[in-house]
Structures are given as structure tokens and as C-alpha cells.
Write an enzyme that holds these catalytic residues in place. Structure first.
Site, short mmCIF file in Angstrom:
data_model
loop_
_atom_site.label_atom_id
_atom_site.label_comp_id
_atom_site.label_asym_id
_atom_site.label_seq_id
_atom_site.Cartn_x
_atom_site.Cartn_y
_atom_site.Cartn_z
N LYS A 279 0.87 -1.07 -0.06
CA LYS A 279 -0.10 -0.25 -0.08
C LYS A 279 1.03 1.28 0.04
CE LYS A 279 -4.58 -0.90 2.00
NZ LYS A 279 -5.63 -0.60 3.04
N GLU A 366 -20.35 -5.63 8.38
CA GLU A 366 -21.39 -4.99 9.31
C GLU A 366 -22.33 -5.91 9.87
OE1 GLU A 366 -19.30 -1.97 6.58
OE2 GLU A 366 -20.03 -3.96 6.37
N ARG A 394 -26.11 -2.30 5.27
CA ARG A 394 -25.51 -3.60 5.10
C ARG A 394 -26.07 -4.62 6.34
NH1 ARG A 394 -21.06 -3.70 1.25
NH2 ARG A 394 -19.94 -5.54 2.45
#
Length: 617
Positions: A279, A366, A394
Site C-alpha cells: 500500500k 457490518e 448492510r
């Protein structure tokens, strides 16, 4: 070189050396662009070579790429004729920061929320098979997205009826560096080749034909092969689900990526390519602190410091919520905090630092977070789930079934409620309120300033049942006079129309009232601080006004205006109510001003509509 790239065909015609040079150029363009406009930096810097390799091997747009999450698609956009990204990223009428089907034929699926790409890719693959078509479908999935349950549902389903499908796993966090080397490279190339696959089948057939010892020997060889794989290659999990596994490979080696993709494309089955990336690659500050450069505001490239943005006296609601929660946890050992991979965005870093044993980051999951909180609440804790409004969608089934129907004392801190600039339609917090209103026994608070937010969190943790406190990204420190928690607050007095808002819409109502006052119309402004239950005393006072205008940063259907109208209808009253909010399609503008204007509720437009309704009355 980037100026000459108008389509993937131009990318395929590059020499290997030119492709490497283009990767460096793209990386610098992304850094400079995000520094100026804001956007997702670290994830895009990590996927430059992955995306280049895909564009060099695949036949786009005939072949399909689905990004998970879509915020890692900047290189893809630059390679598909959208160099205007450099000047228009995340701006009104400009290039979206996420895949957008209406923007390009190369954006085949919109992925603003994580863990969805593999399901979509499998659906496309099965549609391809049923239609008798032949093309390759690749889901480029980050390892973070693999913390979401949908990925595993799709993996399990894909193995039940195999079809050609490539899962390109972008692994930028797993500690597997020891597997990236000469042996791993050799095994990956060997296992992906047609000769190796054919040889395996021939050996197995030959062994099974040997009398007496053939079948036992074949089983022994298979056991030995699995043992070696477990020692050298971490692919047993995927292979158990029916996927071939290639990797891990260096996700920044374009030539290796191209060879592996070509091998996977030739295999008529689901394949996982495990690519290890870094990253923030190419920008030292993002390499060291990728989380700080995930969703980055505009910044100075040299220092990484954020550019000053005038906020007109507002404060971060997430910071206020996090500080308040940490203080309350100091007082009550039952208070625990939960996040779905968003500890920074939801303001929980301080809580996590002070109470690490009482802080739970469940990943991009979630649904699990909501039911985890329900289990904790049923056992005597006071769980708090901090989540963005668009992501709570969600977990609505779990909110209804596991929390509300059991009347469990779970507190939901719902950040980014209302209009959100920058990320487009997928991230707007405009749908949660109608869902929340439908939940049995759920209290719903909406603060209009930071003091009220802190007071509501404290009050919510004393309630015997579930509660949701929804608030915008930023709040003013003080707006109007204080009021008891759950009571509506009159911010501005007046004998003309009454303007009602919640959260950031209260500020819009105040500005609208100012425009109307300049025209001689003295409007009252109210903050609807409690939506469930409604403040009946405030509604009694509002009913005396000739017009009630409800300004909503959300959908009108099932929203605050509908709740107010329903209250009066139940009493047999019919005051004139003007509802201003989102009708029809979700707004895709990239600024608050643009979002308000698109829905006809920016102050000038709202004032005009209110004035027309008032005079008509």
C-alpha cells in the site's frame, strides 16, 4: 507517455520496458492528483502494476474487470481514455473516484461498498455461460474485502458449480514475505502450465490402473502433495472450495503478473491469483502510514500535511463522539466499542488506545458487527457500534431481527448521515432514516450541534433498549439554546413559515431563513432532535404556522417530513407541509453545494419554493 494511452490496446502494444516506465508515470500522476483534489491514495498506489498487467493480458472491454473496493480504480481510469482524472477527479461533472457504468464501457460494475465484486463476477460468469459467450472475468479483490462475509458466500457458491473465473487477490497486509521467492515463483509457474496440469492427470490415471497397489499409491501421492502444499503454498483453503491457486507472486512485477494471468486465463475453472503488494508504494509517507493516506483530503506532497480547509466554525462529529464515548467508558466498565474496519473514520482511535480489551474491529463485516453487539448486550454489556450511514444499510436485517425485536440496549453511532461530498452516489447517507423509523422499539436521535451529540450519547447509554444517534460528518459547536435530550430545539423565532431540519439540514434551514428574512418573511427554524419518538409539544407549536417546510438531506419517502405528516394525520389535522429532499435518483454530485442544488434544497432554491408555497397559502 500517458498522453498517448487512449485505450487498453495502446497498453498492450507497449514493450516491457515501456510498461515499467508507464507505471512510474502513473504513480506520480496519482500522487499529484490526489494531493490537489483529495481521494484514495494508498490503495491506488498499490495496484498500479496489477492494473497494468490486467490491461495488457485481457481483451477489454470484451473481457471484464470488477474492482473490490472500487476506490482502487484510478489506474484503470487513466488507461481507458480518462486522463481528465488529473484535473477533474471527484469534481462536479468530472471523473468519479469509483467505477461508474455511465462513465465508460470499461466500468462494468459499480462497487462503492466492499466484498461485493466476487458475487457480481460469478453472476457475470454464469450469464456468459448461459448465453454461450466466451470471455474472461476478473474480480480484483483486496484482502480487506475478504474480511466481509459476502466474499465467502461467493467463494462457496463458485465451487459448487465451477466456471471460468479469476479472483485476483490483492494482498497488501498478510505477513507472507517468506513465500515470495524463487521456489514460490517456480511452483506457481509450474502449477499454472498446461504441461503440468496434463502430467498430473496422466500420472493419476496411470497409478489407478496398476493392479492392487495403484489406487493406494495414488492416494499416498495425493496426501504427500497436500502436505508439501501446506508447507510451501498457502492455497489449501481456496483449493478446498474448488479454486486453483497460483501464488503468492510479486504484485509489482508486471512480467510475472502477465505470465500468471495468461496461465489462469487458459484454465477452464475458478482460479485465485495471490499477489502481494505494498500500500502506498512509491510515496514514502504513504508507505509508512497507509491508513493516513487511505481516503486523503488535499495535501502537500513534500510534507504530507493537509491543506487548510475552512470549516466555518464546525467540528468533526466523529471526534466528539469518540471523546465522549471514551469518557463514558472510564465511568462504566460495561461500555464496549465496535467498528467495521473504520476506527479512524468513526473517531474510535482514542477509545481503542485507552481500552484495547474493550475495543473490537471486526473488519468489513457490518452484519456480524450488529449481531456481535446484540450478543454482548444480551450478556450485560453496553455495546456501541460506530458506523457510517451508508454502511449500516448492510446490517439492517440484523438490526431488526437480532437487536430491535429483542429490545437489546445497543447504541448505534451513525456517522456521515445526510449528504457526503466526494465519493458520489454510493456513499450518501440518505437511505438509513426510513429504515430506522421502521424498526420496532428503536429510539432515533439527531443532534444539531456538538454539545447535543455528547448529551445524546450519554443519555442513550441509560436507555433500556436500542438507540441510534445519527449525525453528519461535521457539526457546529453551538447552535441555539440547549434543550432536554430528545426535545426539539427552536433555533430561530418567527411568525412566518416554520422550517424544520435534522443534522446539517438545520444549518441549511438557518441560511434559507436568512434569505427569506431579507424579503420580509420571518421564518422560525426548528431542529428535529428526536425523530423516534417525535416531540409532540414541538409539533403542537409548529401546527400554528401557516406553512411547515421540512428540509431533508435524505429521501422524502419514509423520511422526517412523512413522519410529521403522519403525526398530524393521526390527529385529524391537515397543516400545509412542504417536503424538500431527495426525490428520484440518488444525487451524484461531489460537493455539498452541488448535492443540495441537485435536490432543490440549497438555500436560494429552498427559499424560492417556500416563498411560493407561503404566498399560495
Amino acid at each position: 507517455m500517458l498522453e498517448t494511452i487512449l485505450s487498453p490496446l495502446d497498453v498492450r502494444n507497449l514493450t516491457p520496458a515501456q510498461a515499467e516506465a508507464l507505471a512510474l508515470e502513473i504513480r506520480q500522476v496519482i500522487i499529484d492528483t490526489v494531493a490537489r483534489t483529495g481521494g484514495h491514495l494508498a490503495s491506488n498506489l498499490g495496484t498500479v502494476e496489477l492494473t497494468l498487467a490486467l490491461h495488457r493480458v485481457l481483451d477489454l472491454p470484451r473481457d471484464k474487470i470488477i474492482f473490490d473496493v472500487g476506490h482502487q480504480c484510478y489506474t484503470h481510469k487513466l488507461l481507458t481514455g480518462r486522463q481528465s482524472l488529473q484535473s477533474t477527479l471527484r469534481s462536479q461533472g468530472g471523473v468519479s473516484g469509483f467505477p461508474k457504468r455511465s462513465e465508460s464501457e470499461y466500468d462494468v460494475f459499480e462497487t462503492g461498498h466492499a466484498s461485493t465484486a466476487l458475487s457480481a463476477a460469478l453472476g457475470m460468469a454464469r450469464a456468459r455461460d448461459l448465453l454461450g459467450e466466451r470471455h474472461t472475468i476478473v474480480a480484483l479483490v483486496g484482502d480487506g474485502a475478504l474480511t466481509g462475509g459476502m466474499c465467502y458466500e461467493a467463494l462457496n457458491d463458485a465451487g459448487s458449480r465451477p466456471t471460468q473465473l479469476i479472483l485476483l487477490l490483492n494482498d497488501n497486509e498478510m505477513s507472507i514475505a517468506r513465500n515470495v521467492g524463487a521456489l514460490s515463483t517456480y511452483l506457481t509457474r509450474l502449477r499454472g502450465s498446461k504441461r503440468w496440469i496434463g502430467a498430473k492427470r496422466a500420472v493419476k490415471r496411470g497409478l489407478n490402473r496398476l493392479p492392487l497397489v495403484g489406487a493406494p499409491l495414488a492416494r499416498t501421492v495425493e496426501r504427500m502433495k497436500r502436505t508439501v502444499k501446506l508447507m510451501l503454498i498457502p492455497g489449501e483453503f481456496f483449493e478446498a472450495l474448488g479454486f486453483a491457486y497460483l501464488g503468492p507472486i510479486d504484485g509489482h512485477d508486471i512480467a510475472m503478473l502477465e505470465n500468471t494471468l495468461a496461465d489462469a486465463r487458459a484454465m477452464n475453472q475458478p482460479v485465485v491469483i495471490h499477489a502481494v503488494t505494498q500500500k502506498g508504494r512509491g510515496y514514502a509517507l504513504a508507505e509508512r502510514k497507509p491508513e493516513a493516506f487511505h481516503g486523503a483530503p488535499p495535501f502537500f506532497v513534500e510534507s504530507g500535511h493537509r491543506r487548510a480547509i475552512k470549516k466555518n466554525g464546525v467540528v468533526s462529529a466523529a471526534s466528539v463522539a469518540g471523546e465522549t464515548l471514551a469518557a463514558l467508558a472510564q465511568e462504566d466498565a460495561r461500555v464496549v466499542a465496535i467498528t467495521a474496519a473504520m476506527p479512524h473514520g468513526t473517531g474510535l482511535l482514542r477509545f481503542a488506545s485507552k481500552f484495547p480489551d474493550r475495543f473490537f474491529d471486526v473488519g468489513i463485516a457490518e452484519e456480524h458487527a450488529v449481531t456481535l453487539a446484540a450478543g454482548m448486550a444480551s450478556s450485560g454489556l453496553r455495546p456501541v457500534f460506530a458506523v457510517y450511514a451508508s454502511f449500516l444499510q448492510r446490517g439492517m436485517d440484523q438490526l431488526a431481527h437480532d437487536v430491535c425485536l429483542q429490545n437489546l440496549p445497543v447504541l448505534f453511532l451513525i456517522d456521515h448521515a445526510g449528504f457526503i461530498p466526494g465519493d458520489g452516489a454510493t456513499h450518501q447517507g440518505i437511505y438509513d432514516l426510513p429504515m430506522l423509523r421502521a424498526m420496532p422499539g428503536l429510539t432515533v436521535f439527531t443532534p444539531c450541534d456538538s454539545r447535543e451529540l455528547a448529551a445524546m450519547i450519554r443519555a442513550a447509554l441509560t436507555l433500556p433498549g436500542p438507540c441510534a444517534v445519527r449525525y453528519p460528518k461535521d457539526l457546529p459547536e453551538k447552535l441555539g439554546e440547549t434543550a432536554p435530550c430528545g426535545r426539539w430545539r427552536r433555533i430561530v423565532g418567527g411568525d412566518g413559515p416554520a422550517l424544520v431540519g435534522a443534522g446539517h439540514a438545520v444549518l441549511v434551514a438557518c441560511e434559507t431563513a436568512g434569505l427569506l428574512r431579507a424579503q420580509g418573511v420571518r421564518c422560525a427554524v426548528w431542529s428535529a432532535s428526536s425523530i423516534v419518538p417525535l416531540d409532540t409539544a414541538a409539533l403542537e407549536a409548529l401546527g400554528k404556522h401557516a406553512l411547515i417546510a421540512v428540509l431533508e438531506e435524505g429521501v422524502i419517502a419514509g423520511g422526517l417530513g412523512e413522519a410529521i405528516a403522519g403525526h398530524y394525520a393521526a390527529q385529524g389535522k391537515k397543516p400545509q407541509i412542504l417536503r424538500l429532499g431527495v426525490e428520484g435518483d440518488a444525487p451524484g454530485a461531489h460537493s455539498i453545494e452541488g448535492l443540495l442544488k441537485a435536490c432543490g434544497i440549497d438555500p436560494p432554491l429552498a427559499a424560492e419554493r417556500i416563498l411560493g408555497g407561503y404566498h399560495a397559502k
